[in-house]
Design an enzyme around this catalytic site. Sequence first.
Site, PDB file in Angstrom:
ATOM      1  N   LEU A   4      51.236 -46.912  11.197  1.00  0.00           N
ATOM      2  CA  LEU A   4      50.485 -47.467  10.409  1.00  0.00           C
ATOM      3  C   LEU A   4      51.173 -48.685   9.871  1.00  0.00           C
ATOM      4  O   LEU A   4      52.485 -48.736   9.942  1.00  0.00           O
ATOM      5  CB  LEU A   4      50.440 -46.270   8.981  1.00  0.00           C
ATOM      6  CG  LEU A   4      49.719 -45.242   9.752  1.00  0.00           C
ATOM      7  CD1 LEU A   4      50.165 -43.851   8.603  1.00  0.00           C
ATOM      8  CD2 LEU A   4      48.070 -45.194   9.501  1.00  0.00           C
ATOM      9  N   HIS A  47      58.673 -34.921  12.474  1.00  0.00           N
ATOM     10  CA  HIS A  47      59.127 -35.478  13.770  1.00  0.00           C
ATOM     11  C   HIS A  47      59.661 -34.308  14.383  1.00  0.00           C
ATOM     12  O   HIS A  47      60.800 -33.864  13.845  1.00  0.00           O
ATOM     13  CB  HIS A  47      59.834 -36.704  13.753  1.00  0.00           C
ATOM     14  CG  HIS A  47      60.321 -37.420  15.051  1.00  0.00           C
ATOM     15  ND1 HIS A  47      59.281 -38.135  15.783  1.00  0.00           N
ATOM     16  CD2 HIS A  47      61.097 -37.508  15.411  1.00  0.00           C
ATOM     17  CE1 HIS A  47      60.131 -38.509  16.835  1.00  0.00           C
ATOM     18  NE2 HIS A  47      61.348 -38.133  16.901  1.00  0.00           N
ATOM     19  N   ASN A  92      50.552 -27.817  13.119  1.00  0.00           N
ATOM     20  CA  ASN A  92      51.134 -28.274  12.027  1.00  0.00           C
ATOM     21  C   ASN A  92      50.156 -28.100  10.767  1.00  0.00           C
ATOM     22  O   ASN A  92      50.441 -27.670   9.803  1.00  0.00           O
ATOM     23  CB  ASN A  92      52.006 -29.559  11.910  1.00  0.00           C
ATOM     24  CG  ASN A  92      53.078 -29.335  12.493  1.00  0.00           C
ATOM     25  OD1 ASN A  92      54.123 -28.650  11.895  1.00  0.00           O
ATOM     26  ND2 ASN A  92      53.534 -29.855  13.714  1.00  0.00           N
TER      27      ASN A  92
HETATM   28  C1  GAR Z   1      54.495 -32.052  16.631  1.00  0.00           C
HETATM   29  O1  GAR Z   1      55.517 -31.724  17.505  1.00  0.00           O
HETATM   30  C2  GAR Z   1      55.066 -33.424  15.504  1.00  0.00           C
HETATM   31  O2  GAR Z   1      56.755 -33.367  15.441  1.00  0.00           O
HETATM   32  C3  GAR Z   1      55.014 -34.338  16.623  1.00  0.00           C
HETATM   33  O3  GAR Z   1      53.774 -34.328  17.241  1.00  0.00           O
HETATM   34  C4  GAR Z   1      53.480 -32.813  17.419  1.00  0.00           C
HETATM   35  C5  GAR Z   1      52.225 -32.651  16.597  1.00  0.00           C
HETATM   36  O4  GAR Z   1      51.812 -31.280  17.068  1.00  0.00           O
HETATM   37  N1  GAR Z   1      55.010 -35.842  15.820  1.00  0.00           N
HETATM   38  C6  GAR Z   1      55.724 -36.798  16.272  1.00  0.00           C
HETATM   39  O5  GAR Z   1      56.092 -36.981  17.328  1.00  0.00           O
HETATM   40  C7  GAR Z   1      55.534 -38.092  15.325  1.00  0.00           C
HETATM   41  N2  GAR Z   1      56.407 -39.132  15.712  1.00  0.00           N
HETATM   42  P1  GAR Z   1      50.604 -30.296  16.174  1.00  0.00           P
HETATM   43  O6  GAR Z   1      49.122 -31.469  16.591  1.00  0.00           O
HETATM   44  O7  GAR Z   1      50.257 -29.200  17.130  1.00  0.00           O
HETATM   45  O8  GAR Z   1      51.034 -30.303  14.666  1.00  0.00           O
END
Ligand code: GAR
Length: 223
Positions: A95, A111, A16
Amino acid sequence: MGLARVAVLISGSGTNLQALIDASRSGALGAEIALVISHRAGAYGLERARRAGIPARVVRPRDFPDRASHERAVDELLRAHDVAYVCLAGYMRVLSADFVHSWRDRMLNIHPSLLPAFRGLDVHERVLEAGLPVTGCTVHLVRPEVDAGPVLVQGVVPVLPGDTPERLQARVLEVEHRCYPRALRFLVEGRVRVEGERALLADERPGERLVLHPLLASWPGAG
Ligand code: GAR
């Protein structure tokens, strides 16, 4: 006036983060990724930041006596880099309410579910267990409660026969990468107004807050 300065907080792979960097580079974001902070030294996202020439810092909780002092160090870095907005992008630490309040309505999270369904961990496993035909992702303003807060953008992703958590995660990630830049852009453009628990978008056009997985464009269920 210069571009809005954004920090991205990560824990891991940082896909992301990459989407935000790419959108910033292409001019589609109207903001500059000015700082990346990880709480883990091994996070691959740090490498992505370095390759993009973006300052990247590791702030490890274990180097601080308690959560408050760790968060203070993060907050000082954000302010030292003149950051206006914070994006949590796979930042897997909760946090404190104090930190969240001090960045209220200037901090986003992504999320991998259609919130308020499936907060927390192991989202794709739970979606498959529930036998749902649809899932997605949500970009929202951060509130002290985990994976909750006014929603800016949601992405919709079909669950396919034979899906595994890994396949579903990959399909949801594709849409995450389109949702996050869009939501951040709404925020930096000053189009977001918060009313109670809702985020409202000034001059909203139909579909602006919704991203569909490409498969859905020709979905047989449409209509
Ligand atoms: C993503 O799928 C994001 O939506 C999730 O972690 C992943 C990070 O991927 N976040 C959560 O679950 C927050 N509760 P990335 O490091 O490749 O961006």
